[in-house]
Motif scaffolding. Structure first.
Motif, PDB file in Angstrom:
ATOM      1  N   ALA A 131       0.816  -1.218   0.000  1.00 26.66           N
ATOM      2  CA  ALA A 131       0.000   0.000   0.000  1.00 26.66           C
ATOM      3  C   ALA A 131       0.848   1.265   0.000  1.00 26.66           C
ATOM      4  O   ALA A 131       0.439   2.305  -0.535  1.00 26.66           O
ATOM      5  CB  ALA A 131      -0.940   0.008   1.206  1.00 26.66           C
ATOM      6  N   THR A 132       2.032   1.192   0.586  1.00 25.89           N
ATOM      7  CA  THR A 132       2.885   2.385   0.675  1.00 25.89           C
ATOM      8  C   THR A 132       4.085   2.316  -0.263  1.00 25.89           C
ATOM      9  O   THR A 132       4.863   3.273  -0.334  1.00 25.89           O
ATOM     10  CB  THR A 132       3.393   2.572   2.121  1.00 25.89           C
ATOM     11  OG1 THR A 132       4.090   1.390   2.529  1.00 25.89           O
ATOM     12  CG2 THR A 132       2.236   2.825   3.066  1.00 25.89           C
ATOM     13  N   SER A 133       4.262   1.218  -0.969  1.00 25.57           N
ATOM     14  CA  SER A 133       5.381   1.092  -1.909  1.00 25.57           C
ATOM     15  C   SER A 133       4.987   1.671  -3.263  1.00 25.57           C
ATOM     16  O   SER A 133       3.868   1.454  -3.740  1.00 25.57           O
ATOM     17  CB  SER A 133       5.777  -0.376  -2.075  1.00 25.57           C
ATOM     18  OG  SER A 133       6.259  -0.904  -0.863  1.00 25.57           O
ATOM     19  N   LEU A 134       5.927   2.388  -3.873  1.00 20.01           N
ATOM     20  CA  LEU A 134       5.664   2.950  -5.189  1.00 20.01           C
ATOM     21  C   LEU A 134       5.655   1.844  -6.235  1.00 20.01           C
ATOM     22  O   LEU A 134       6.471   0.923  -6.185  1.00 20.01           O
ATOM     23  CB  LEU A 134       6.744   3.972  -5.552  1.00 20.01           C
ATOM     24  CG  LEU A 134       6.852   5.213  -4.666  1.00 20.01           C
ATOM     25  CD1 LEU A 134       7.949   6.126  -5.179  1.00 20.01           C
ATOM     26  CD2 LEU A 134       5.545   5.970  -4.591  1.00 20.01           C
ATOM     27  N   SER A 135       4.749   1.949  -7.180  1.00 19.92           N
ATOM     28  CA  SER A 135       4.697   0.976  -8.272  1.00 19.92           C
ATOM     29  C   SER A 135       5.849   1.240  -9.234  1.00 19.92           C
ATOM     30  O   SER A 135       6.503   2.286  -9.184  1.00 19.92           O
ATOM     31  CB  SER A 135       3.370   1.096  -9.021  1.00 19.92           C
ATOM     32  OG  SER A 135       3.316   2.338  -9.719  1.00 19.92           O
ATOM     33  N   ALA A 136       6.098   0.280 -10.123  1.00 21.22           N
ATOM     34  CA  ALA A 136       7.164   0.446 -11.110  1.00 21.22           C
ATOM     35  C   ALA A 136       6.907   1.680 -11.973  1.00 21.22           C
ATOM     36  O   ALA A 136       7.829   2.434 -12.294  1.00 21.22           O
ATOM     37  CB  ALA A 136       7.261  -0.807 -11.980  1.00 21.22           C
ATOM     38  N   ARG A 137       5.654   1.919 -12.327  1.00 21.46           N
ATOM     39  CA  ARG A 137       5.317   3.090 -13.148  1.00 21.46           C
ATOM     40  C   ARG A 137       5.532   4.386 -12.369  1.00 21.46           C
ATOM     41  O   ARG A 137       6.042   5.371 -12.914  1.00 21.46           O
ATOM     42  CB  ARG A 137       3.863   2.990 -13.610  1.00 21.46           C
ATOM     43  CG  ARG A 137       3.372   4.205 -14.394  1.00 21.46           C
ATOM     44  CD  ARG A 137       4.180   4.386 -15.675  1.00 21.46           C
ATOM     45  NE  ARG A 137       3.450   3.919 -16.820  1.00 21.46           N
ATOM     46  CZ  ARG A 137       3.939   3.891 -18.052  1.00 21.46           C
ATOM     47  NH1 ARG A 137       5.167   4.291 -18.284  1.00 21.46           N
ATOM     48  NH2 ARG A 137       3.213   3.446 -19.053  1.00 21.46           N
ATOM     49  N   GLU A 138       5.180   4.387 -11.098  1.00 21.00           N
ATOM     50  CA  GLU A 138       5.388   5.576 -10.271  1.00 21.00           C
ATOM     51  C   GLU A 138       6.872   5.888 -10.104  1.00 21.00           C
ATOM     52  O   GLU A 138       7.279   7.053 -10.123  1.00 21.00           O
ATOM     53  CB  GLU A 138       4.706   5.404  -8.913  1.00 21.00           C
ATOM     54  CG  GLU A 138       3.187   5.459  -8.989  1.00 21.00           C
ATOM     55  CD  GLU A 138       2.494   4.930  -7.735  1.00 21.00           C
ATOM     56  OE1 GLU A 138       1.253   5.074  -7.646  1.00 21.00           O
ATOM     57  OE2 GLU A 138       3.175   4.349  -6.864  1.00 21.00           O
ATOM     58  N   ILE A 139       7.679   4.849  -9.966  1.00 18.94           N
ATOM     59  CA  ILE A 139       9.130   5.048  -9.862  1.00 18.94           C
ATOM     60  C   ILE A 139       9.676   5.588 -11.178  1.00 18.94           C
ATOM     61  O   ILE A 139      10.521   6.491 -11.198  1.00 18.94           O
ATOM     62  CB  ILE A 139       9.825   3.723  -9.480  1.00 18.94           C
ATOM     63  CG1 ILE A 139       9.457   3.336  -8.052  1.00 18.94           C
ATOM     64  CG2 ILE A 139      11.337   3.848  -9.614  1.00 18.94           C
ATOM     65  CD1 ILE A 139       9.960   1.964  -7.638  1.00 18.94           C
ATOM     66  N   GLN A 140       9.187   5.044 -12.271  1.00 16.01           N
ATOM     67  CA  GLN A 140       9.608   5.515 -13.587  1.00 16.01           C
ATOM     68  C   GLN A 140       9.267   6.992 -13.757  1.00 16.01           C
ATOM     69  O   GLN A 140      10.076   7.784 -14.256  1.00 16.01           O
ATOM     70  CB  GLN A 140       8.916   4.676 -14.667  1.00 16.01           C
ATOM     71  CG  GLN A 140       9.423   4.921 -16.074  1.00 16.01           C
ATOM     72  CD  GLN A 140       8.711   4.036 -17.086  1.00 16.01           C
ATOM     73  OE1 GLN A 140       7.607   3.546 -16.836  1.00 16.01           O
ATOM     74  NE2 GLN A 140       9.335   3.826 -18.229  1.00 16.01           N
ATOM     75  N   LEU A 141       8.083   7.371 -13.329  1.00 18.30           N
ATOM     76  CA  LEU A 141       7.658   8.767 -13.421  1.00 18.30           C
ATOM     77  C   LEU A 141       8.532   9.656 -12.531  1.00 18.30           C
ATOM     78  O   LEU A 141       8.926  10.756 -12.927  1.00 18.30           O
ATOM     79  CB  LEU A 141       6.183   8.882 -13.035  1.00 18.30           C
ATOM     80  CG  LEU A 141       5.492  10.212 -13.358  1.00 18.30           C
ATOM     81  CD1 LEU A 141       4.011   9.984 -13.658  1.00 18.30           C
ATOM     82  CD2 LEU A 141       5.604  11.197 -12.198  1.00 18.30           C
ATOM     83  N   LEU A 142       8.856   9.161 -11.348  1.00 10.68           N
ATOM     84  CA  LEU A 142       9.721   9.922 -10.430  1.00 10.68           C
ATOM     85  C   LEU A 142      11.096  10.163 -11.039  1.00 10.68           C
ATOM     86  O   LEU A 142      11.675  11.246 -10.883  1.00 10.68           O
ATOM     87  CB  LEU A 142       9.880   9.158  -9.119  1.00 10.68           C
ATOM     88  CG  LEU A 142       9.135   9.676  -7.892  1.00 10.68           C
ATOM     89  CD1 LEU A 142       9.383   8.757  -6.712  1.00 10.68           C
ATOM     90  CD2 LEU A 142       9.549  11.098  -7.550  1.00 10.68           C
ATOM     91  N   GLU A 143      11.636   9.172 -11.722  1.00 12.33           N
ATOM     92  CA  GLU A 143      12.941   9.342 -12.367  1.00 12.33           C
ATOM     93  C   GLU A 143      12.881  10.449 -13.402  1.00 12.33           C
ATOM     94  O   GLU A 143      13.815  11.270 -13.511  1.00 12.33           O
ATOM     95  CB  GLU A 143      13.372   8.032 -13.025  1.00 12.33           C
ATOM     96  CG  GLU A 143      13.780   6.948 -12.050  1.00 12.33           C
ATOM     97  CD  GLU A 143      14.328   5.731 -12.743  1.00 12.33           C
ATOM     98  OE1 GLU A 143      15.485   5.381 -12.490  1.00 12.33           O
ATOM     99  OE2 GLU A 143      13.600   5.116 -13.554  1.00 12.33           O
ATOM    100  N   LEU A 144      11.811  10.497 -14.164  1.00 14.86           N
ATOM    101  CA  LEU A 144      11.656  11.568 -15.157  1.00 14.86           C
ATOM    102  C   LEU A 144      11.444  12.914 -14.476  1.00 14.86           C
ATOM    103  O   LEU A 144      11.959  13.942 -14.926  1.00 14.86           O
ATOM    104  CB  LEU A 144      10.480  11.250 -16.087  1.00 14.86           C
ATOM    105  CG  LEU A 144      10.657  10.014 -16.980  1.00 14.86           C
ATOM    106  CD1 LEU A 144       9.374   9.717 -17.738  1.00 14.86           C
ATOM    107  CD2 LEU A 144      11.812  10.234 -17.950  1.00 14.86           C
ATOM    108  N   LEU A 145      10.703  12.899 -13.392  1.00  8.39           N
ATOM    109  CA  LEU A 145      10.464  14.117 -12.622  1.00  8.39           C
ATOM    110  C   LEU A 145      11.796  14.699 -12.142  1.00  8.39           C
ATOM    111  O   LEU A 145      12.004  15.917 -12.166  1.00  8.39           O
ATOM    112  CB  LEU A 145       9.573  13.786 -11.422  1.00  8.39           C
ATOM    113  CG  LEU A 145       8.782  14.932 -10.765  1.00  8.39           C
ATOM    114  CD1 LEU A 145       7.716  15.444 -11.714  1.00  8.39           C
ATOM    115  CD2 LEU A 145       8.138  14.436  -9.471  1.00  8.39           C
ATOM    116  N   ALA A 146      12.698  13.829 -11.724  1.00  9.91           N
ATOM    117  CA  ALA A 146      13.991  14.266 -11.199  1.00  9.91           C
ATOM    118  C   ALA A 146      14.873  14.907 -12.267  1.00  9.91           C
ATOM    119  O   ALA A 146      15.819  15.628 -11.944  1.00  9.91           O
ATOM    120  CB  ALA A 146      14.716  13.092 -10.563  1.00  9.91           C
TER     121      ALA A 146
END
Length: 214
Positions: A149-164
């Motif tokens: 429930a609190t772990s980021l999904s693979a897609r969310e992590i991918q989006l975070l990398e682009l955000l960075a």
């Protein structure tokens, strides 16, 4: 038991030389070739297979300068006919790197500071088609499984990398082939899971928690 044939893939010649020397001390393990990037690894796997001496395990770095990265190479190696197992050996232990490697088909993930005995066991496990994970990596994966429930999904992590990298929502949407509305929805979930309320704080939290690279 037949010898385990290993291909070393790393862009640093000194690292490859050290690995070759270390693996040479292991009974039943032989280094059959080396490559400095992913494209070289794929070519070596194909060449060795065509000459009747196929590779059993590819020991693959993740980041290799301007050449093809380890995740891309892993995906392409595993897509070959009768592919060898791929064992990642890297300095990176972020969720982003681990998940990307596993999704690409890697059968193991080790860190470069692992003791020689751990690497030996991992190579043997990979050759048998078994999963071989560094204790730190296994712990991070278990943490994701135990707290979905609190772990980021693979897609969310991918989006975070682009955000960075500083991309806008529009450019992120274009990069991931999704709508801007979907990007915003993902961001809401990311902020909630990381307990932050803006992009800068989300990136900082993700780096601190080793979800993405610093």
């Amino acid at each position: 038991m037949p010898e385990i044939r290993v291909l070393l893939v790393d862009d640093h010649p000194v690292v490859r030389a050290g690995l070759r020397a270390m693996l040479g001390d292991f009974d039943g393990v032989v280094v059959v070739d080396e490559a400095a990037d992913g494209a070289g690894a794929i070519a070596a796997v194909r060449r060795l297979a065509s000459t009747g001496g196929p590779v059993d395990v590819v020991l693959m770095d993740l980041q290799m300068g301007p050449g093809m990265d380890g995740v891309t190479a892993t995906r392409e190696v595993r897509a070959l006919e009768d592919p060898p197992q791929v064992l990642i050996l890297t300095t990176y232990d972020t969720d982003a790197d681990i998940i990307a490697a596993v999704e690409a088909g890697a059968g193991g993930y080790l860190l470069k500071d692992a003791p020689p005995e751990e690497i030996r066991r991992a190579v043997q496990s990979a050759a048998r088609g078994q999963t071989a994970l560094a204790p730190e990596v296994a712990s991070r994966l278990m943490g994701r499984i135990s707290s979905p429930a609190t772990s980021l999904s693979a897609r969310e992590i991918q989006l975070l990398e682009l955000l960075a990298t500083g991309l806008s929502n529009r450019l992120i949407a274009r990069e991931l082939f999704i709508s801007e509305a979907t990007v915003k929805t993902h961001l809401v979930h990311i902020y909630d899971k990381l307990q932050v309320d803006n992009r800068t704080a989300a990136i900082a939290a993700a780096r601190k928690q080793r979800i993405i690279r610093s």
